[in-house]
Each structure stands twice: as C-alpha cells, then as structure tokens.
Write a protein that holds these residues in place. Sequence first.
Motif, PDB file in Angstrom:
ATOM      1  N   CYS A   9       0.856  -1.189   0.000  1.00 24.13           N
ATOM      2  CA  CYS A   9       0.000   0.000   0.000  1.00 24.13           C
ATOM      3  C   CYS A   9       0.891   1.238   0.000  1.00 24.13           C
ATOM      4  O   CYS A   9       1.970   1.229   0.584  1.00 24.13           O
ATOM      5  CB  CYS A   9      -0.878   0.050   1.244  1.00 24.13           C
ATOM      6  SG  CYS A   9      -1.992  -1.338   1.427  1.00 24.13           S
ATOM      7  N   GLY A  10       0.429   2.296  -0.650  1.00 25.36           N
ATOM      8  CA  GLY A  10       1.183   3.544  -0.630  1.00 25.36           C
ATOM      9  C   GLY A  10       0.501   4.612  -1.446  1.00 25.36           C
ATOM     10  O   GLY A  10      -0.465   4.362  -2.153  1.00 25.36           O
ATOM     11  N   GLY A  11       1.025   5.818  -1.334  1.00 25.47           N
ATOM     12  CA  GLY A  11       0.462   6.943  -2.052  1.00 25.47           C
ATOM     13  C   GLY A  11       1.185   8.212  -1.684  1.00 25.47           C
ATOM     14  O   GLY A  11       2.374   8.197  -1.360  1.00 25.47           O
ATOM     15  N   TYR A  12       0.460   9.320  -1.706  1.00 32.83           N
ATOM     16  CA  TYR A  12       1.036  10.639  -1.480  1.00 32.83           C
ATOM     17  C   TYR A  12       0.294  11.357  -0.362  1.00 32.83           C
ATOM     18  O   TYR A  12      -0.943  11.379  -0.351  1.00 32.83           O
ATOM     19  CB  TYR A  12       0.952  11.479  -2.751  1.00 32.83           C
ATOM     20  CG  TYR A  12       1.625  10.835  -3.941  1.00 32.83           C
ATOM     21  CD1 TYR A  12       2.979  11.023  -4.163  1.00 32.83           C
ATOM     22  CD2 TYR A  12       0.915  10.028  -4.822  1.00 32.83           C
ATOM     23  CE1 TYR A  12       3.605  10.433  -5.248  1.00 32.83           C
ATOM     24  CE2 TYR A  12       1.533   9.441  -5.905  1.00 32.83           C
ATOM     25  CZ  TYR A  12       2.876   9.646  -6.105  1.00 32.83           C
ATOM     26  OH  TYR A  12       3.508   9.049  -7.171  1.00 32.83           O
ATOM     27  N   VAL A  18      -2.260   3.135  -4.124  1.00 34.56           N
ATOM     28  CA  VAL A  18      -2.092   1.705  -4.359  1.00 34.56           C
ATOM     29  C   VAL A  18      -2.490   0.994  -3.075  1.00 34.56           C
ATOM     30  O   VAL A  18      -2.010   1.338  -1.997  1.00 34.56           O
ATOM     31  CB  VAL A  18      -0.619   1.402  -4.728  1.00 34.56           C
ATOM     32  CG1 VAL A  18      -0.386  -0.083  -4.830  1.00 34.56           C
ATOM     33  CG2 VAL A  18      -0.251   2.094  -6.026  1.00 34.56           C
ATOM     34  N   ARG A  19      -3.362   0.006  -3.191  1.00 36.28           N
ATOM     35  CA  ARG A  19      -3.868  -0.689  -2.000  1.00 36.28           C
ATOM     36  C   ARG A  19      -3.764  -2.198  -2.170  1.00 36.28           C
ATOM     37  O   ARG A  19      -4.258  -2.757  -3.147  1.00 36.28           O
ATOM     38  CB  ARG A  19      -5.335  -0.341  -1.762  1.00 36.28           C
ATOM     39  CG  ARG A  19      -5.552   1.108  -1.459  1.00 36.28           C
ATOM     40  CD  ARG A  19      -7.017   1.380  -1.184  1.00 36.28           C
ATOM     41  NE  ARG A  19      -7.221   2.822  -1.116  1.00 36.28           N
ATOM     42  CZ  ARG A  19      -8.174   3.459  -1.754  1.00 36.28           C
ATOM     43  NH1 ARG A  19      -9.038   2.807  -2.481  1.00 36.28           N
ATOM     44  NH2 ARG A  19      -8.266   4.760  -1.647  1.00 36.28           N
ATOM     45  N   GLU A  20      -3.134  -2.837  -1.211  1.00 32.43           N
ATOM     46  CA  GLU A  20      -3.088  -4.296  -1.081  1.00 32.43           C
ATOM     47  C   GLU A  20      -2.727  -5.022  -2.374  1.00 32.43           C
ATOM     48  O   GLU A  20      -3.450  -5.904  -2.834  1.00 32.43           O
ATOM     49  CB  GLU A  20      -4.424  -4.804  -0.537  1.00 32.43           C
ATOM     50  CG  GLU A  20      -4.749  -4.248   0.842  1.00 32.43           C
ATOM     51  CD  GLU A  20      -6.079  -4.719   1.384  1.00 32.43           C
ATOM     52  OE1 GLU A  20      -6.677  -5.639   0.799  1.00 32.43           O
ATOM     53  OE2 GLU A  20      -6.520  -4.162   2.384  1.00 32.43           O
ATOM     54  N   ILE A  21      -1.581  -4.649  -2.957  1.00 34.33           N
ATOM     55  CA  ILE A  21      -1.103  -5.293  -4.173  1.00 34.33           C
ATOM     56  C   ILE A  21      -0.242  -6.489  -3.800  1.00 34.33           C
ATOM     57  O   ILE A  21       0.732  -6.366  -3.054  1.00 34.33           O
ATOM     58  CB  ILE A  21      -0.279  -4.318  -5.043  1.00 34.33           C
ATOM     59  CG1 ILE A  21      -1.120  -3.116  -5.456  1.00 34.33           C
ATOM     60  CG2 ILE A  21       0.307  -5.034  -6.260  1.00 34.33           C
ATOM     61  CD1 ILE A  21      -2.248  -3.438  -6.397  1.00 34.33           C
ATOM     62  N   ASN A  22      -0.596  -7.656  -4.325  1.00 31.09           N
ATOM     63  CA  ASN A  22       0.191  -8.875  -4.161  1.00 31.09           C
ATOM     64  C   ASN A  22       0.753  -9.242  -5.524  1.00 31.09           C
ATOM     65  O   ASN A  22       0.016  -9.336  -6.505  1.00 31.09           O
ATOM     66  CB  ASN A  22      -0.664 -10.017  -3.621  1.00 31.09           C
ATOM     67  CG  ASN A  22      -1.144  -9.740  -2.219  1.00 31.09           C
ATOM     68  OD1 ASN A  22      -0.352  -9.494  -1.325  1.00 31.09           O
ATOM     69  ND2 ASN A  22      -2.454  -9.740  -2.021  1.00 31.09           N
ATOM     70  N   LEU A  23       2.068  -9.443  -5.574  1.00 27.49           N
ATOM     71  CA  LEU A  23       2.749  -9.733  -6.834  1.00 27.49           C
ATOM     72  C   LEU A  23       3.817 -10.773  -6.557  1.00 27.49           C
ATOM     73  O   LEU A  23       4.515 -10.705  -5.544  1.00 27.49           O
ATOM     74  CB  LEU A  23       3.406  -8.450  -7.377  1.00 27.49           C
ATOM     75  CG  LEU A  23       4.325  -8.592  -8.578  1.00 27.49           C
ATOM     76  CD1 LEU A  23       3.500  -8.880  -9.825  1.00 27.49           C
ATOM     77  CD2 LEU A  23       5.142  -7.333  -8.771  1.00 27.49           C
ATOM     78  N   ASN A  37      -4.980   6.890 -17.159  1.00 25.29           N
ATOM     79  CA  ASN A  37      -4.234   7.933 -16.466  1.00 25.29           C
ATOM     80  C   ASN A  37      -4.766   8.065 -15.044  1.00 25.29           C
ATOM     81  O   ASN A  37      -5.969   8.048 -14.818  1.00 25.29           O
ATOM     82  CB  ASN A  37      -4.393   9.280 -17.181  1.00 25.29           C
ATOM     83  CG  ASN A  37      -3.695   9.305 -18.515  1.00 25.29           C
ATOM     84  OD1 ASN A  37      -2.874   8.433 -18.808  1.00 25.29           O
ATOM     85  ND2 ASN A  37      -4.014  10.292 -19.320  1.00 25.29           N
ATOM     86  N   GLY A  38      -3.840   8.182 -14.099  1.00 25.11           N
ATOM     87  CA  GLY A  38      -4.231   8.355 -12.709  1.00 25.11           C
ATOM     88  C   GLY A  38      -4.620   7.078 -11.984  1.00 25.11           C
ATOM     89  O   GLY A  38      -5.134   7.132 -10.874  1.00 25.11           O
ATOM     90  N   SER A  39      -4.368   5.925 -12.595  1.00 29.90           N
ATOM     91  CA  SER A  39      -4.779   4.667 -11.964  1.00 29.90           C
ATOM     92  C   SER A  39      -3.746   4.097 -11.000  1.00 29.90           C
ATOM     93  O   SER A  39      -4.033   3.117 -10.313  1.00 29.90           O
ATOM     94  CB  SER A  39      -5.129   3.624 -13.034  1.00 29.90           C
ATOM     95  OG  SER A  39      -3.983   3.313 -13.805  1.00 29.90           O
ATOM     96  N   GLY A  40      -2.534   4.682 -10.930  1.00 30.68           N
ATOM     97  CA  GLY A  40      -1.543   4.243  -9.965  1.00 30.68           C
ATOM     98  C   GLY A  40      -0.355   3.482 -10.523  1.00 30.68           C
ATOM     99  O   GLY A  40       0.446   2.942  -9.762  1.00 30.68           O
ATOM    100  N   LYS A  41      -0.202   3.440 -11.840  1.00 28.08           N
ATOM    101  CA  LYS A  41       0.915   2.702 -12.448  1.00 28.08           C
ATOM    102  C   LYS A  41       2.265   3.255 -12.009  1.00 28.08           C
ATOM    103  O   LYS A  41       3.128   2.500 -11.530  1.00 28.08           O
ATOM    104  CB  LYS A  41       0.819   2.737 -13.980  1.00 28.08           C
ATOM    105  CG  LYS A  41      -0.448   2.163 -14.552  1.00 28.08           C
ATOM    106  CD  LYS A  41      -0.504   2.293 -16.066  1.00 28.08           C
ATOM    107  CE  LYS A  41      -0.443   3.704 -16.574  1.00 28.08           C
ATOM    108  NZ  LYS A  41      -1.639   4.518 -16.382  1.00 28.08           N
ATOM    109  N   SER A  42       2.474   4.540 -12.144  1.00 28.91           N
ATOM    110  CA  SER A  42       3.748   5.165 -11.764  1.00 28.91           C
ATOM    111  C   SER A  42       3.962   5.108 -10.256  1.00 28.91           C
ATOM    112  O   SER A  42       5.082   4.879  -9.794  1.00 28.91           O
ATOM    113  CB  SER A  42       3.803   6.618 -12.237  1.00 28.91           C
ATOM    114  OG  SER A  42       3.789   6.667 -13.641  1.00 28.91           O
ATOM    115  N   THR A  43       2.917   5.266  -9.499  1.00 29.10           N
ATOM    116  CA  THR A  43       3.021   5.180  -8.041  1.00 29.10           C
ATOM    117  C   THR A  43       3.468   3.781  -7.637  1.00 29.10           C
ATOM    118  O   THR A  43       4.334   3.623  -6.773  1.00 29.10           O
ATOM    119  CB  THR A  43       1.668   5.522  -7.379  1.00 29.10           C
ATOM    120  OG1 THR A  43       1.290   6.828  -7.778  1.00 29.10           O
ATOM    121  CG2 THR A  43       1.760   5.437  -5.874  1.00 29.10           C
TER     122      THR A  43
END
Length: 60
Positions: A9-12, A18-23, A37-43
């Motif tokens: 999880c993270g952001g600004y 970005v919330r609860e990403i499992n990879l 755009n704005g969906s969190g790819k760069s974040t």
Amino acid sequence: MPLETQNLCGGYHNKPVVREINLDLKTGEWLSLVGANGSGKSTFLKLLCRILQPTGGTIL
C-alpha cells in the motif's frame, strides 16, 4: 532476481493510491502495467523502487 510484494500500500500525503497489491514475479518473467491515467501505475513503480515509502505491506 525474483520480485514479490505482499499487501503493498502507498500513495502521497497519507492519501492511498495503491492498496493491497500482491505480486510474485519469477526470474525471467515479464510484467506489463496497463491502465488509465491516474490509476496508480507510476506510483506502484515508485513504491517498488523505494522512491516512495510504502505505508503498508512488504517488498521482497
């Protein structure tokens, strides 16, 4: 080198982007990030590179 995230999880400014990403990316596998755009790819990439400090979860 394998890459794994667990509940990342993270952001600004305390606003989660970005919330609860499992990879679980194995050696030799490819990853493509696709989204509007704005969906969190760069974040997400900034969190993986530790340019941004995660607010939760782990990066291995």
